[in-house]
Design a protein around this motif. Structure first.
Motif, PDB file in Angstrom:
ATOM      1  N   ARG A  12      -7.617 -10.491  40.746  1.00  0.00           N
ATOM      2  CA  ARG A  12      -7.130 -11.023  42.016  1.00  0.00           C
ATOM      3  C   ARG A  12      -8.121 -11.979  42.675  1.00  0.00           C
ATOM      4  O   ARG A  12      -7.774 -12.691  43.614  1.00  0.00           O
ATOM      5  N   ARG A  41       0.039 -10.248  36.526  1.00  0.00           N
ATOM      6  CA  ARG A  41       0.277  -8.877  36.991  1.00  0.00           C
ATOM      7  C   ARG A  41       0.097  -8.768  38.493  1.00  0.00           C
ATOM      8  O   ARG A  41       0.805  -7.999  39.173  1.00  0.00           O
ATOM      9  N   ASP A  42      -0.845  -9.509  39.035  1.00  0.00           N
ATOM     10  CA  ASP A  42      -1.207  -9.379  40.449  1.00  0.00           C
ATOM     11  C   ASP A  42      -0.348 -10.278  41.334  1.00  0.00           C
ATOM     12  O   ASP A  42       0.269 -11.250  40.877  1.00  0.00           O
ATOM     13  N   ASP A  43      -0.351  -9.967  42.612  1.00  0.00           N
ATOM     14  CA  ASP A  43       0.465 -10.699  43.582  1.00  0.00           C
ATOM     15  C   ASP A  43      -0.275 -11.965  44.029  1.00  0.00           C
ATOM     16  O   ASP A  43      -0.799 -12.051  45.143  1.00  0.00           O
ATOM     17  N   GLY A  45       1.208 -15.100  43.571  1.00  0.00           N
ATOM     18  CA  GLY A  45       2.221 -16.131  43.484  1.00  0.00           C
ATOM     19  C   GLY A  45       2.076 -17.236  44.505  1.00  0.00           C
ATOM     20  O   GLY A  45       2.329 -18.405  44.205  1.00  0.00           O
ATOM     21  N   SER A  46       1.670 -16.902  45.741  1.00  0.00           N
ATOM     22  CA  SER A  46       1.559 -17.931  46.779  1.00  0.00           C
ATOM     23  C   SER A  46       0.533 -18.983  46.405  1.00  0.00           C
ATOM     24  O   SER A  46       0.696 -20.162  46.723  1.00  0.00           O
ATOM     25  N   GLU A  58       6.000 -15.882  37.992  1.00  0.00           N
ATOM     26  CA  GLU A  58       6.686 -14.616  37.728  1.00  0.00           C
ATOM     27  C   GLU A  58       5.651 -13.494  37.717  1.00  0.00           C
ATOM     28  O   GLU A  58       4.643 -13.581  37.012  1.00  0.00           O
ATOM     29  N   ARG A  59       5.918 -12.465  38.491  1.00  0.00           N
ATOM     30  CA  ARG A  59       5.024 -11.304  38.503  1.00  0.00           C
ATOM     31  C   ARG A  59       5.531 -10.277  37.501  1.00  0.00           C
ATOM     32  O   ARG A  59       6.710  -9.909  37.507  1.00  0.00           O
ATOM     33  N   ARG A  61       4.919  -6.498  36.085  1.00  0.00           N
ATOM     34  CA  ARG A  61       4.264  -5.215  36.341  1.00  0.00           C
ATOM     35  C   ARG A  61       4.248  -4.304  35.113  1.00  0.00           C
ATOM     36  O   ARG A  61       3.429  -3.395  35.012  1.00  0.00           O
TER      37      ARG A  61
END
Length: 318
Positions: A12, A41-43, A45-46, A58-59, A61
């Motif tokens: 991250r 895997r991590d958030d 995207g922004s 694309e996330r 998990r």
């Protein structure tokens, strides 16, 4: 549907995202009309959706999510994750025509049509680009600088300028932070060498609020701050600098990619996060257990003078 899919490392931290940018830039340079998807895997995207080279984020998990990220329309996959077998397995189960990944002497090596041997002594950003170069050779340093020039272009006229950019942050903790007082002492020693009009710009993030307050209290006309600036503005700041001095932190990778004279200050040797090139140097404590603040401003000053002497900084041609 996306024709190129890039798998990111599962990290991250900002630095991990920045070292991936030139890879995405180069892929879009080669194939501007192909859709490029980033999978992580991590958030994060922004961060990637804001880039001009990413068409889709694309996330993923689960393993099934990763597997579904490869479609029949996918022509190329690029795995920047070098420590997991799952990406090789995914590419074997749903193989695009072109599959790029790191070679680790594992069974997953069989998945790749093009590969680069993973070496923990190689700068991560450079390794990513060498992976691309296994498919088609190109100038790694020039591509990296062009990436940050492209991001910086809208801000080159408006971004704050300075002779020396200093980055005293270090999100991983105090053990990576050469102190603000040391940076100020270094500035005082650089000033007569660069000229009385030399200006210093401190790049700070949310975790450096205390440093921001301390600098404001100094009320020095030769000091300025760039606080919580976006990547594009930071790129413009770095490209305009005569010299960047930084702790091991996310924004330091913008400076390294921009190709400006650069001195990195590390608590210990960390070759994965330092790009050995002309006009760059790193400084570590003489005694490994003494901590980063055992490094003296004099030691960093010597490194600064060496990189300035041996680096011809190319002017930006807009």
């Amino acid at each position: 549907m996306s024709e190129i899919v890039v798998y990111l490392r599962s990290r991250r931290q900002l630095g991990d995202q920045i070292v991936a940018l030139p890879t995405l830039y180069q892929l879009k340079t080669w194939w501007p009309s192909r859709r490029l998807k980033v999978v992580a895997r991590d958030d994060v995207g922004s961060f990637y959706r804001a880039l001009p080279w990413v068409d889709e984020f694309e996330r993923a998990r689960t393993f099934a999510d990763y597997l579904r990220s490869l479609k029949k329309e996918t022509r190329m996959s690029v795995s920047l994750h070098h420590s997991s077998e799952r990406f090789g397995l995914i590419n074997l189960m749903r193989p695009p025509a072109i599959r790029l990944g790191f070679r680790n002497a594992r069974i997953s090596d069989l998945a790749w049509t093009h590969c680069h041997r993973k070496d923990v002594a190689e700068y991560i950003g450079q390794a990513n680009l060498r992976l691309l170069a296994s498919y088609r050779p190109f100038d790694l340093a020039a591509a990296t600088r062009a990436c940050f020039q492209a991001l910086a272009r809208p801000h080159l006229r408006s971004a704050a300028g300075a002779d020396v950019v200093m980055i005293p942050g270090g999100g991983a903790g105090a053990f990576k932070r050469w102190s603000l007082s040391n940076y100020v002492r270094l500035a005082d020693r650089l000033k007569p060498l660069l000229g009385d009009g030399a200006r210093f710009l401190f790049v700070l993030g949310k975790q450096e609020a205390a440093e921001r307050d301390a600098l404001q209290a100094m009320q020095r006309s030769d000091f300025a701050m760039a606080y919580c600036r976006p990547i594009a503005q930071l790129s413009a700041i770095m490209l305009r600098a005569r010299l960047v001095v930084a702790n091991d932190c996310g924004p330091s990778h913008i400076a390294q990619g921009a190709g400006v004279p650069y001195v990195g200050i590390f608590n210990e040797p960390n070759p994965e996060w330092f790009w050995h090139r002309r006009g760059s140097a790193f400084v570590v404590p003489r005694q490994p257990q003494s901590g980063i603040n055992a490094i003296t401003p004099g030691e960093v000053l010597t490194a600064c003078l060496n990189v300035l002497e041996h680096h011809a900084h190319p002017a930006y041609a807009g």
